[in-house]
Design a protein around this motif. Structure first.
Motif, PDB file in Angstrom:
ATOM      1  N   GLN A   1      49.069  36.519  39.205  1.00 42.47           N
ATOM      2  CA  GLN A   1      49.216  35.310  38.395  1.00 42.47           C
ATOM      3  C   GLN A   1      47.967  34.430  38.492  1.00 42.47           C
ATOM      4  N   ALA A   2      47.416  34.322  39.696  1.00 39.11           N
ATOM      5  CA  ALA A   2      46.209  33.509  39.897  1.00 39.11           C
ATOM      6  C   ALA A   2      45.029  34.095  39.134  1.00 39.11           C
ATOM      7  N   VAL A   3      44.931  35.421  39.087  1.00 37.28           N
ATOM      8  CA  VAL A   3      43.862  36.068  38.324  1.00 37.28           C
ATOM      9  C   VAL A   3      44.002  35.702  36.851  1.00 37.28           C
ATOM     10  N   SER A   4      45.212  35.742  36.335  1.00 38.88           N
ATOM     11  CA  SER A   4      45.446  35.372  34.931  1.00 38.88           C
ATOM     12  C   SER A   4      45.105  33.909  34.697  1.00 38.88           C
ATOM     13  N   ARG A   5      45.515  33.040  35.620  1.00 45.15           N
ATOM     14  CA  ARG A   5      45.237  31.607  35.457  1.00 45.15           C
ATOM     15  C   ARG A   5      43.742  31.320  35.550  1.00 45.15           C
ATOM     16  N   SER A   6      43.016  32.103  36.344  1.00 42.38           N
ATOM     17  CA  SER A   6      41.576  31.850  36.498  1.00 42.38           C
ATOM     18  C   SER A   6      40.822  32.069  35.192  1.00 42.38           C
ATOM     19  N   LYS A   7      41.404  32.859  34.309  1.00 44.05           N
ATOM     20  CA  LYS A   7      40.755  33.142  33.025  1.00 44.05           C
ATOM     21  C   LYS A   7      41.016  32.055  31.995  1.00 44.05           C
ATOM     22  N   THR A   8      41.892  31.110  32.320  1.00 47.44           N
ATOM     23  CA  THR A   8      42.237  30.049  31.366  1.00 47.44           C
ATOM     24  C   THR A   8      41.932  28.661  31.913  1.00 47.44           C
ATOM     25  N   LEU A   9      41.005  28.565  32.846  1.00 41.56           N
ATOM     26  CA  LEU A   9      40.644  27.263  33.407  1.00 41.56           C
ATOM     27  C   LEU A   9      40.064  26.381  32.312  1.00 41.56           C
ATOM     28  N   THR A  10      40.360  25.089  32.369  1.00 39.77           N
ATOM     29  CA  THR A  10      39.874  24.174  31.339  1.00 39.77           C
ATOM     30  C   THR A  10      38.371  23.930  31.463  1.00 39.77           C
ATOM     31  N   GLU A  11      37.858  23.958  32.696  1.00 39.13           N
ATOM     32  CA  GLU A  11      36.421  23.784  32.919  1.00 39.13           C
ATOM     33  C   GLU A  11      35.879  24.995  33.654  1.00 39.13           C
ATOM     34  N   LYS A  12      34.669  25.392  33.290  1.00 39.53           N
ATOM     35  CA  LYS A  12      34.030  26.504  34.005  1.00 39.53           C
ATOM     36  C   LYS A  12      33.562  25.989  35.363  1.00 39.53           C
ATOM     37  N   PRO A  13      33.982  26.672  36.432  1.00 37.14           N
ATOM     38  CA  PRO A  13      33.542  26.258  37.776  1.00 37.14           C
ATOM     39  C   PRO A  13      32.037  26.466  37.953  1.00 37.14           C
ATOM     40  N   GLY A  14      31.483  25.814  38.943  1.00 35.32           N
ATOM     41  CA  GLY A  14      30.074  25.997  39.275  1.00 35.32           C
ATOM     42  C   GLY A  14      29.810  27.380  39.833  1.00 35.32           C
ATOM     43  N   ASN A  15      28.553  27.720  39.943  1.00 35.98           N
ATOM     44  CA  ASN A  15      28.172  29.055  40.415  1.00 35.98           C
ATOM     45  C   ASN A  15      28.700  29.377  41.801  1.00 35.98           C
ATOM     46  N   ASP A  16      28.709  28.391  42.702  1.00 31.52           N
ATOM     47  CA  ASP A  16      29.216  28.639  44.056  1.00 31.52           C
ATOM     48  C   ASP A  16      30.684  29.028  44.028  1.00 31.52           C
ATOM     49  N   VAL A  17      31.461  28.338  43.216  1.00 36.70           N
ATOM     50  CA  VAL A  17      32.895  28.627  43.113  1.00 36.70           C
ATOM     51  C   VAL A  17      33.101  29.973  42.423  1.00 36.70           C
ATOM     52  N   LEU A  18      32.307  30.257  41.404  1.00 37.76           N
ATOM     53  CA  LEU A  18      32.416  31.554  40.724  1.00 37.76           C
ATOM     54  C   LEU A  18      32.119  32.700  41.695  1.00 37.76           C
ATOM     55  N   LEU A  19      31.118  32.528  42.555  1.00 36.23           N
ATOM     56  CA  LEU A  19      30.801  33.549  43.557  1.00 36.23           C
ATOM     57  C   LEU A  19      31.951  33.713  44.551  1.00 36.23           C
ATOM     58  N   GLN A  20      32.570  32.591  44.908  1.00 33.22           N
ATOM     59  CA  GLN A  20      33.717  32.647  45.811  1.00 33.22           C
ATOM     60  C   GLN A  20      34.861  33.415  45.162  1.00 33.22           C
ATOM     61  N   LEU A  21      35.152  33.092  43.902  1.00 29.62           N
ATOM     62  CA  LEU A  21      36.218  33.793  43.182  1.00 29.62           C
ATOM     63  C   LEU A  21      35.912  35.283  43.096  1.00 29.62           C
ATOM     64  N   TYR A  22      34.675  35.611  42.746  1.00 29.96           N
ATOM     65  CA  TYR A  22      34.274  37.009  42.622  1.00 29.96           C
ATOM     66  C   TYR A  22      34.453  37.759  43.940  1.00 29.96           C
ATOM     67  N   SER A  23      33.915  37.179  45.017  1.00 31.15           N
ATOM     68  CA  SER A  23      33.942  37.888  46.295  1.00 31.15           C
ATOM     69  C   SER A  23      35.364  38.011  46.830  1.00 31.15           C
ATOM     70  N   LEU A  24      36.172  36.983  46.664  1.00 29.78           N
ATOM     71  CA  LEU A  24      37.572  37.071  47.102  1.00 29.78           C
ATOM     72  C   LEU A  24      38.333  38.108  46.286  1.00 29.78           C
ATOM     73  N   TYR A  25      38.060  38.147  44.983  1.00 27.64           N
ATOM     74  CA  TYR A  25      38.720  39.134  44.125  1.00 27.64           C
ATOM     75  C   TYR A  25      38.344  40.555  44.568  1.00 27.64           C
ATOM     76  N   LYS A  26      37.054  40.798  44.776  1.00 26.07           N
ATOM     77  CA  LYS A  26      36.595  42.125  45.184  1.00 26.07           C
ATOM     78  C   LYS A  26      37.177  42.512  46.542  1.00 26.07           C
ATOM     79  N   GLN A  27      37.199  41.565  47.480  1.00 29.31           N
ATOM     80  CA  GLN A  27      37.736  41.853  48.806  1.00 29.31           C
ATOM     81  C   GLN A  27      39.238  42.140  48.715  1.00 29.31           C
ATOM     82  N   ALA A  28      39.934  41.401  47.859  1.00 25.88           N
ATOM     83  CA  ALA A  28      41.380  41.575  47.716  1.00 25.88           C
ATOM     84  C   ALA A  28      41.730  42.887  47.022  1.00 25.88           C
ATOM     85  N   THR A  29      40.888  43.332  46.100  1.00 30.42           N
ATOM     86  CA  THR A  29      41.218  44.525  45.328  1.00 30.42           C
ATOM     87  C   THR A  29      40.576  45.796  45.863  1.00 30.42           C
ATOM     88  N   GLU A  30      39.419  45.677  46.523  1.00 28.65           N
ATOM     89  CA  GLU A  30      38.708  46.876  46.973  1.00 28.65           C
ATOM     90  C   GLU A  30      38.468  46.932  48.479  1.00 28.65           C
TER      91      GLU A  30
END
Length: 84
Positions: A9-38
Motif C-alpha cells: 500500500q505504501a508503494v502505491s501511495r508513494s506514486k501519488t504524493l502531492t509533492e515530489k520529495p527531495g533527492n535525499d528522500v528519493l534515495l531513501q525511498l529507493y534504497s529501502l524499497y530495494k532492500q525490502a524487495t531484494e
C-alpha cells in the motif's frame, strides 16, 4: 494487516504524493524499497565514473546492507506516512 500488505500500500501511495520529495528522500525511498524487495545489494557498482545518479543509488542501497527485509519495509512505510 501484515507488513507486506502495508508495504504494498505504501508503494502505491508513494506514486501519488502531492509533492515530489527531495533527492535525499528519493534515495531513501529507493534504497529501502530495494532492500525490502531484494535484500542486500546484489549488483556491481556503476562502472562509468560519471554515472553520479547510479552511484548515489548504489551507495544508498549498499548503506542498508544487513538490514532485514521486514525492517526495511517498515521504515519505507513510516517514511511514506511522513510524506503524505
Amino acid at each position: 494487516m501484515n507488513v507486506q500488505e502495508l508495504f504494498n500500500q505504501a508503494v502505491s501511495r508513494s506514486k501519488t504524493l502531492t509533492e515530489k520529495p527531495g533527492n535525499d528522500v528519493l534515495l531513501q525511498l529507493y534504497s529501502l524499497y530495494k532492500q525490502a524487495t531484494e535484500g542486500d545489494v546484489n549488483v556491481d557498482p556503476p562502472a562509468n565514473a560519471f554515472d553520479f545518479v547510479g552511484k548515489a543509488k548504489f551507495n544508498a542501497w549498499e548503506g542498508l546492507k544487513g538490514k532485514s527485509k521486514e525492517t526495511a519495509m517498515q521504515e519505507y512505510i513510516d517514511l511514506v506516512d511522513k510524506l503524505k
